[in-house]
Design a protein around this motif. Structure first.
Motif, PDB file in Angstrom:
ATOM      1  N   ILE A   1       0.838  -1.212   0.000  1.00  0.00           N
ATOM      2  CA  ILE A   1       0.000   0.000   0.000  1.00  0.00           C
ATOM      3  C   ILE A   1       0.865   1.250   0.000  1.00  0.00           C
ATOM      4  O   ILE A   1       0.600   2.223  -0.734  1.00  0.00           O
ATOM      5  CB  ILE A   1      -0.941  -0.016   1.225  1.00  0.00           C
ATOM      6  N   GLY A   2       1.935   1.239   0.818  1.00  0.00           N
ATOM      7  CA  GLY A   2       2.825   2.411   0.830  1.00  0.00           C
ATOM      8  C   GLY A   2       3.474   2.628  -0.523  1.00  0.00           C
ATOM      9  O   GLY A   2       3.608   3.770  -0.991  1.00  0.00           O
ATOM     10  N   GLY A   3       3.912   1.537  -1.186  1.00  0.00           N
ATOM     11  CA  GLY A   3       4.527   1.667  -2.509  1.00  0.00           C
ATOM     12  C   GLY A   3       3.547   2.186  -3.540  1.00  0.00           C
ATOM     13  O   GLY A   3       3.908   2.991  -4.415  1.00  0.00           O
ATOM     14  N   LEU A   4       2.289   1.738  -3.453  1.00  0.00           N
ATOM     15  CA  LEU A   4       1.289   2.230  -4.404  1.00  0.00           C
ATOM     16  C   LEU A   4       1.004   3.709  -4.196  1.00  0.00           C
ATOM     17  O   LEU A   4       0.783   4.459  -5.173  1.00  0.00           O
ATOM     18  CB  LEU A   4      -0.009   1.414  -4.250  1.00  0.00           C
ATOM     19  N   LEU A   5       1.001   4.158  -2.923  1.00  0.00           N
ATOM     20  CA  LEU A   5       0.792   5.585  -2.673  1.00  0.00           C
ATOM     21  C   LEU A   5       1.946   6.402  -3.248  1.00  0.00           C
ATOM     22  O   LEU A   5       1.724   7.466  -3.875  1.00  0.00           O
ATOM     23  CB  LEU A   5       0.662   5.824  -1.163  1.00  0.00           C
ATOM     24  N   VAL A   6       3.179   5.911  -3.024  1.00  0.00           N
ATOM     25  CA  VAL A   6       4.333   6.625  -3.590  1.00  0.00           C
ATOM     26  C   VAL A   6       4.258   6.636  -5.116  1.00  0.00           C
ATOM     27  O   VAL A   6       4.537   7.654  -5.778  1.00  0.00           O
ATOM     28  CB  VAL A   6       5.644   5.982  -3.104  1.00  0.00           C
ATOM     29  N   TRP A   7       3.908   5.495  -5.691  1.00  0.00           N
ATOM     30  CA  TRP A   7       3.793   5.419  -7.151  1.00  0.00           C
ATOM     31  C   TRP A   7       2.661   6.320  -7.656  1.00  0.00           C
ATOM     32  O   TRP A   7       2.770   6.945  -8.711  1.00  0.00           O
ATOM     33  CB  TRP A   7       3.511   3.958  -7.530  1.00  0.00           C
ATOM     34  N   GLY A   8       1.564   6.407  -6.875  1.00  0.00           N
ATOM     35  CA  GLY A   8       0.421   7.200  -7.317  1.00  0.00           C
ATOM     36  C   GLY A   8       0.725   8.685  -7.376  1.00  0.00           C
ATOM     37  O   GLY A   8       0.208   9.396  -8.262  1.00  0.00           O
ATOM     38  N   VAL A   9       1.540   9.181  -6.456  1.00  0.00           N
ATOM     39  CA  VAL A   9       1.862  10.606  -6.470  1.00  0.00           C
ATOM     40  C   VAL A   9       3.035  10.898  -7.388  1.00  0.00           C
ATOM     41  O   VAL A   9       3.463  12.053  -7.514  1.00  0.00           O
ATOM     42  CB  VAL A   9       2.171  11.107  -5.045  1.00  0.00           C
ATOM     43  N   GLY A  10       3.598   9.865  -8.032  1.00  0.00           N
ATOM     44  CA  GLY A  10       4.647  10.082  -9.020  1.00  0.00           C
ATOM     45  C   GLY A  10       6.029  10.278  -8.457  1.00  0.00           C
ATOM     46  O   GLY A  10       6.899  10.832  -9.139  1.00  0.00           O
ATOM     47  N   LEU A  11       6.281   9.804  -7.224  1.00  0.00           N
ATOM     48  CA  LEU A  11       7.615   9.917  -6.641  1.00  0.00           C
ATOM     49  C   LEU A  11       8.439   8.685  -6.985  1.00  0.00           C
ATOM     50  O   LEU A  11       7.981   7.552  -6.813  1.00  0.00           O
ATOM     51  CB  LEU A  11       7.532  10.089  -5.119  1.00  0.00           C
ATOM     52  N   GLY A  12       9.643   8.895  -7.454  1.00  0.00           N
ATOM     53  CA  GLY A  12      10.541   7.796  -7.770  1.00  0.00           C
ATOM     54  C   GLY A  12      11.922   8.075  -7.230  1.00  0.00           C
ATOM     55  O   GLY A  12      12.261   9.209  -6.861  1.00  0.00           O
ATOM     56  N   THR A  13      12.742   7.048  -7.165  1.00  0.00           N
ATOM     57  CA  THR A  13      14.114   7.239  -6.665  1.00  0.00           C
ATOM     58  C   THR A  13      15.028   7.769  -7.756  1.00  0.00           C
ATOM     59  O   THR A  13      16.146   8.228  -7.463  1.00  0.00           O
ATOM     60  CB  THR A  13      14.660   5.894  -6.134  1.00  0.00           C
ATOM     61  N   ARG A  14      14.612   7.696  -9.034  1.00  0.00           N
ATOM     62  CA  ARG A  14      15.412   8.199 -10.148  1.00  0.00           C
ATOM     63  C   ARG A  14      14.498   8.893 -11.155  1.00  0.00           C
ATOM     64  O   ARG A  14      13.296   8.578 -11.221  1.00  0.00           O
ATOM     65  CB  ARG A  14      16.165   7.055 -10.858  1.00  0.00           C
ATOM     66  N   THR A  15      15.083   9.778 -11.931  1.00  0.00           N
ATOM     67  CA  THR A  15      14.319  10.490 -12.966  1.00  0.00           C
ATOM     68  C   THR A  15      14.390   9.726 -14.274  1.00  0.00           C
ATOM     69  O   THR A  15      15.212   8.835 -14.451  1.00  0.00           O
ATOM     70  CB  THR A  15      14.876  11.911 -13.165  1.00  0.00           C
ATOM     71  N   ALA A  16      13.507  10.118 -15.190  1.00  0.00           N
ATOM     72  CA  ALA A  16      13.461   9.421 -16.477  1.00  0.00           C
ATOM     73  C   ALA A  16      14.743   9.586 -17.266  1.00  0.00           C
ATOM     74  O   ALA A  16      15.106   8.733 -18.073  1.00  0.00           O
ATOM     75  CB  ALA A  16      12.274   9.935 -17.304  1.00  0.00           C
ATOM     76  N   GLY A  17      15.500  10.633 -17.050  1.00  0.00           N
ATOM     77  CA  GLY A  17      16.723  10.844 -17.802  1.00  0.00           C
ATOM     78  C   GLY A  17      17.951  10.211 -17.179  1.00  0.00           C
ATOM     79  O   GLY A  17      19.066  10.372 -17.691  1.00  0.00           O
ATOM     80  N   ASP A  18      17.796   9.471 -16.050  1.00  0.00           N
ATOM     81  CA  ASP A  18      18.941   8.843 -15.387  1.00  0.00           C
ATOM     82  C   ASP A  18      19.510   7.759 -16.277  1.00  0.00           C
ATOM     83  O   ASP A  18      18.793   7.039 -16.975  1.00  0.00           O
ATOM     84  CB  ASP A  18      18.497   8.247 -14.053  1.00  0.00           C
ATOM     85  N   ALA A  19      20.838   7.635 -16.254  1.00  0.00           N
ATOM     86  CA  ALA A  19      21.505   6.662 -17.128  1.00  0.00           C
ATOM     87  C   ALA A  19      21.134   5.230 -16.771  1.00  0.00           C
ATOM     88  O   ALA A  19      21.193   4.332 -17.622  1.00  0.00           O
ATOM     89  CB  ALA A  19      23.015   6.861 -17.044  1.00  0.00           C
ATOM     90  N   LEU A  20      20.775   4.971 -15.502  1.00  0.00           N
ATOM     91  CA  LEU A  20      20.450   3.604 -15.083  1.00  0.00           C
ATOM     92  C   LEU A  20      19.060   3.176 -15.512  1.00  0.00           C
ATOM     93  O   LEU A  20      18.748   1.991 -15.524  1.00  0.00           O
ATOM     94  CB  LEU A  20      20.574   3.479 -13.553  1.00  0.00           C
ATOM     95  N   VAL A  21      18.209   4.122 -15.833  1.00  0.00           N
ATOM     96  CA  VAL A  21      16.821   3.814 -16.150  1.00  0.00           C
ATOM     97  C   VAL A  21      16.749   3.252 -17.571  1.00  0.00           C
ATOM     98  O   VAL A  21      16.876   3.967 -18.554  1.00  0.00           O
ATOM     99  CB  VAL A  21      15.928   5.053 -16.011  1.00  0.00           C
TER     100      VAL A  21
END
Length: 400
Positions: free
Chosen positions: A21-41
């Protein structure tokens, strides 16, 4: 048929639901540990984040029942999470999987996981530093240490404390069990000792009462009946006195359970005289091996030896009164080579019937007394005589 997986613990179900549930809330508000432009993504977009999140949450259900399996699958899920925009809840649940693998896993896993995660943390700090040559590269090792090594070390510490507590509890249970066994043995030993005392003190008098009351009833002679009644009265009074003394010992709360006036070899003369009054032809002989001297036999004898010798003679005379054939009964005491020898011989005829019933407890009691002192005991027919022999060792320093 494949073995069925054990049901997960209720707390593990709560942890898995809370993490999901906590992960879904974080995912729902659009928070991530990396941005879309990160080289690892490598897997761009928001939907790939859900796969490692759900898999890691399912692994939490295995944290107690299959901790190593949960850690291996969770490691694969974290690897997938690294190439997505990431979810903080996935990382947090992975740290819990590492902790649970060390805490609940087999001993081998508990030893190996901290070493492996520690080496990975060091490698994650050294390799990027060597490649990029910037101090910030050390942060990679710090992150790996926080995510992997720290929960592993914490799990090892908690496991060691838990094992120490289990060992202490086991030792306490063993100590309590041993104390209970000691108490039970002490009670059993005391009951056996009091049974011997009761039998030895009372059986002699009751046997004489039974024999003389039978004579008084069967012989139509006023003189014989009068003498028999006199013997019955003497034995009744003596037996009552012994019973009162034993009851006093049982009621004594001072801890001294031994009779206050325990019989000694000085009382053998009175014991033999009483046996003569009861109808036995008894002789008492004390011998040191060189000269007849009763004082030499009794000199400096340990109290337990004196009590055992007295009781053996007393019980043997009681048995002779009940079972012996007509004839002389001899009591012999000799002190030789650091031990006291006691022998009682009475005429024996296996075809005769006892003058009073017996239970066999007397022989058992005598054997127990001798065994407690580390001596030897024998009883049986020898040359038309029933012979009781006991050798009682004297404690060191008691015998000159």
């Amino acid at each position: 048929m494949a073995p069925r997986l054990p049901r997960p613990h209720r707390d593990d179900v709560r942890i898995a639901l809370a993490g999901l549930i906590g992960g879904l809330l974080v995912w729902g508000v659009g928070l991530g540990t990396r941005t879309a432009g990160d080289a690892l993504v490598l897997l761009d977009g928001r939907w790939p984040i859900l796969l490692p999140l759900v898999v890691t949450a399912c692994c939490e259900l295995l944290r107690r029942v299959r901790p190593r399996t949960g850690l291996l699958i969770g490691t694969a899920a974290l690897t997938v999470d690294v190439v997505t925009q990431g979810n903080l809840a996935t990382v947090v649940m992975f740290t819990d999987l590492v902790y649970a693998a060390v805490l609940y896993g087999p001993p081998a896993t508990a030893r190996r996981v901290p070493w492996i995660t520690g080496l990975l943390s060091v490698a994650a700090a050294i390799v990027p530093l060597a490649v990029w040559r910037v101090p910030q590269a050390l942060l990679v090792g710090v992150v790996v240490g926080i995510v992997a090594f720290t929960p592993a070390a914490t799990g090892l510490i908690v496991r060691n404390h838990r094992d120490a507590a289990d060992s202490a509890r086991l030792r306490a249970e063993q100590t309590a069990l041993l104390a209970e066994l000691d108490r039970t043995q002490a009670v059993t030993s005391e009951r056996a000792r009091m049974a011997r005392e009761l039998h030895d003190m009372v059986a002699n008098h009751l046997s004489a009462i039974a024999i003389h009351s039978t004579a008084a009833l069967s012989i139509d002679d006023p003189g014989t009946s009068q003498r028999a009644l006199g013997v019955i009265r003497e034995n009744s009074v003596a037996g009552l006195a012994e019973m009162r003394r034993l009851i006093g010992i049982l009621r004594d709360s001072g801890g001294d359970l031994e009779p206050a006036a325990a019989p000694t070899l000085d009382g053998l003369g009175a014991l033999v005289d009483g046996a003569r009054v009861n109808g036995l032809d008894v002789t008492l002989d004390t011998d040191t091996g060189s000269r007849a001297d009763a004082d030499a036999v009794r000199a400096a004898l340990p109290a337990p030896v004196e009590l055992a010798a007295y009781r053996i003679v007393q019980e043997s005379l009681t048995n002779a009164l009940k079972h012996a054939s007509p004839g002389r009964v001899t009591v012999t005491l000799a002190r030789l080579d650091g031990s006291l020898s006691v022998a009682v011989r009475s005429p024996y005829d296996d075809h005769g019937s006892p003058r009073a019933p017996g239970s066999g407890a007397g022989l058992v009691g005598m054997r127990e007394r001798v065994a407690l002192l580390g001596g030897t005991f024998s009883a049986g027919p020898v040359d038309a005589h029933w012979t009781v022999r006991a050798t009682l060792p004297l404690t060191e320093g008691e015998d000159a």
